[in-house]
Scaffold this active site. Structure first.
Site, short mmCIF file in Angstrom:
data_model
loop_
_atom_site.label_atom_id
_atom_site.label_comp_id
_atom_site.label_asym_id
_atom_site.label_seq_id
_atom_site.Cartn_x
_atom_site.Cartn_y
_atom_site.Cartn_z
N LYS A 111 0.83 -1.21 0.00
CA LYS A 111 0.00 0.00 0.00
C LYS A 111 0.86 1.26 0.00
O LYS A 111 0.50 2.26 -0.60
CB LYS A 111 -0.94 0.00 1.21
CG LYS A 111 -2.11 -0.95 1.04
CD LYS A 111 -3.19 -0.65 2.04
CE LYS A 111 -4.33 -1.65 1.92
NZ LYS A 111 -5.33 -1.48 2.98
N LYS A 191 -3.38 -9.98 -7.33
CA LYS A 191 -4.59 -10.30 -6.59
C LYS A 191 -5.74 -9.40 -7.04
O LYS A 191 -5.52 -8.23 -7.32
CB LYS A 191 -4.25 -10.03 -5.11
CG LYS A 191 -5.27 -10.41 -4.12
CD LYS A 191 -4.89 -9.86 -2.76
CE LYS A 191 -5.19 -8.36 -2.66
NZ LYS A 191 -5.21 -7.80 -1.32
N LYS A 194 -10.09 -3.80 -5.97
CA LYS A 194 -10.76 -2.70 -6.64
C LYS A 194 -9.75 -1.64 -7.05
O LYS A 194 -9.85 -1.06 -8.13
CB LYS A 194 -11.81 -2.11 -5.72
CG LYS A 194 -12.82 -1.40 -6.54
CD LYS A 194 -13.92 -0.76 -5.84
CE LYS A 194 -14.44 0.32 -6.75
NZ LYS A 194 -14.12 1.65 -6.26
P1 TYM Z 1 -10.73 -5.88 2.93
O1 TYM Z 1 -11.95 -5.04 2.92
O2 TYM Z 1 -9.57 -5.41 2.13
O3 TYM Z 1 -11.08 -7.35 2.47
C1 TYM Z 1 -12.18 -8.05 3.00
C2 TYM Z 1 -11.95 -9.55 2.90
O4 TYM Z 1 -11.83 -9.97 1.54
C3 TYM Z 1 -10.64 -10.72 1.37
N1 TYM Z 1 -10.11 -10.51 0.01
C4 TYM Z 1 -9.71 -11.48 -0.83
N2 TYM Z 1 -9.70 -12.83 -0.67
C5 TYM Z 1 -9.22 -13.56 -1.73
N3 TYM Z 1 -8.81 -13.02 -2.90
C6 TYM Z 1 -8.81 -11.68 -3.09
N4 TYM Z 1 -8.41 -11.16 -4.25
C7 TYM Z 1 -9.29 -10.85 -2.01
N5 TYM Z 1 -9.43 -9.51 -1.86
C8 TYM Z 1 -9.94 -9.32 -0.61
C9 TYM Z 1 -9.68 -10.20 2.44
O5 TYM Z 1 -8.68 -11.13 2.75
C10 TYM Z 1 -10.63 -9.96 3.60
O6 TYM Z 1 -10.86 -11.15 4.34
N6 TYM Z 1 -7.72 -5.91 6.85
C11 TYM Z 1 -9.03 -6.49 6.49
C12 TYM Z 1 -10.16 -5.83 7.24
C13 TYM Z 1 -10.14 -6.03 8.72
C14 TYM Z 1 -10.27 -7.28 9.43
C15 TYM Z 1 -10.27 -6.93 10.81
C16 TYM Z 1 -10.36 -8.60 9.03
C17 TYM Z 1 -10.06 -5.06 9.68
N7 TYM Z 1 -10.13 -5.59 10.90
C18 TYM Z 1 -10.35 -7.91 11.80
C19 TYM Z 1 -10.45 -9.59 10.03
C20 TYM Z 1 -10.45 -9.23 11.39
C21 TYM Z 1 -9.20 -6.41 4.97
O7 TYM Z 1 -8.33 -6.76 4.26
O8 TYM Z 1 -10.35 -5.99 4.48
#
Ligand code: TYM
Length: 329
Positions: A111, A191, A194
């Site tokens: 990031k 990966k 968006k």
């Molecule tokens: P976020 O919003 O980026 O993603 C949400 C979930 O989607 C999964 N994900 C994917 N899985 C497989 N392939 C992909 N291309 C892909 N893109 C997204 C992410 O792994 C995630 O599970 N940091 C977290 C948000 C968070 C969180 C937490 C998660 C904040 N606090 C506490 C668990 C527990 C995140 O990446 O969100």
């Protein structure tokens, strides 16, 4: 019942990476655990965003998650910033987290590269806020995509350090992955996300699916229709693994290897099968659009419940740390 905790950022439309990589597991597991799903707006503000859109994004994300099958009765879907305690615990955890642990986080490095002009401290501290989310509710299982595994390891490490210094308080949580924990983008190179604009949206209609999939890369060695292909390295075939029934998938794989089926036909069948999976979610989403006010009320009452849980953890933590156990909002 053990606590399941997970989170998702309100950063725009959901994509099939979110759905097949994580959300499907939330829906599958939500009745086996006391389940919390947090809309993590405090995480989302670590990258550039438009303030006037934030509240719409949060509500829209809630509609999407309910459309995916999150159960309103059973699962506590709530908004992170409306629960004091997440940021408080983050500060406390900052004091037991070595700088070097955060410097190793690959998502931070990615990031920081992507947002060179806005590498703020919040972006660096993002994983500690994530650990606080989970541990504020004493979460034991955390269903996520593969990209989050390093953050869950860090959460375990933070729990261990806190427990060692101040006495046993937090459980060591475990990640749970889907069978497809890393969905690649349409470019086949990184990966799906968006921000890379390489995604298939959860709400993409059939026409949009075709527009995106018809031009997506396949096995690069398959240049002419008669060239045999290798489904194991074809990105389009990796999407068939998400939505195409096993028998049909075998037939497509065989056809690809023998050049019996061309890439265009293979893609057409993918669009059919993807639409069959996403169509019902889209229908439910359209119905839920009429229930926005009810959903906003549900979120508010869930936020209230979470404030109670957060209060009890923060008071326990403050007491153990020698701080006055006071909680005033
Ligand atoms: P976020 O919003 O980026 O993603 C949400 C979930 O989607 C999964 N994900 C994917 N899985 C497989 N392939 C992909 N291309 C892909 N893109 C997204 C992410 O792994 C995630 O599970 N940091 C977290 C948000 C968070 C969180 C937490 C998660 C904040 N606090 C506490 C668990 C527990 C995140 O990446 O969100």
């Amino acid at each position: 019942m053990k606590v399941l905790f997970t989170g998702i950022q309100p950063t725009g439309e959901l994509h099939i990476g979110n759905y097949f990589g994580a959300i499907k597991n939330w829906v599958r597991l939500q009745h086996q655990y006391e389940t919390y799903v947090s809309i993590v707006d405090l995480h989302a503000i670590t990258i550039p965003y438009e303030p006037s859109e934030m509240q719409n994004r949060i509500l829209n994300l809630a509609l999407n998650l309910y459309a995916c099958g999150i159960d309103r009765e059973n699962t506590t879907l709530f908004v992170q910033s409306e629960v004091p305690g997440h940021a408080d615990l983050t500060w406390i955890f900052n004091t037991v987290t070595p700088l070097g642990d955060l410097e190793r986080m690959t998502q931070f490095k990615d990031k920081a590269r992507q947002h060179r002009k806005n590498v703020n401290v919040g972006l660096f501290d993002y994983p500690v806020l994530q650990a606080s989310d989970i541990l504020l509710y004493k979460g034991e299982v955390v269903p996520v995509g593969e990209d989050q595994v390093q953050h869950i390891e860090l959460t375990r490490e933070i729990a261990r350090r806190f427990n060692a210094r101040f006495g046993n308080t937090f459980p060591e949580c475990k990640e749970i992955l889907t069978e497809t924990p890393r969905i690649m983008g349409l470019d086949g190179e990184s990966k799906m996300s968006k921000s890379k604009n390489n995604h298939i949206g959860l709400l993409d209609d059939k026409e949009t699916l075709w527009k995106k999939i018809s031009v997506a890369k396949t096995d690069p060695a398959r240049i002419r229709r008669n060239d045999p292909g290798n489904p194991d390295i074809c990105n389009i075939f990796s999407y068939h693994r998400l939505v195409t029934p096993e028998e049909e998938r075998k037939e497509i794989a065989e056809g690809c290897r023998t050049a019996g089926i061309g890439c265009i036909d293979c893609k057409k069948r993918l669009v059919e099968n993807m639409h069959r999976e996403l169509g019902p979610i889209q229908e439910r989403y359209n119905e839920l659009l009429l229930e926005k006010d009810t959903i906003a009320d549900i979120l508010e009452s869930n936020n209230e419940h979470c404030r109670e849980v957060a209060k009890s953890t923060i008071l326990e933590v403050k007491e153990k740390m020698g701080l006055k156990p006071v909680w005033k909002i």
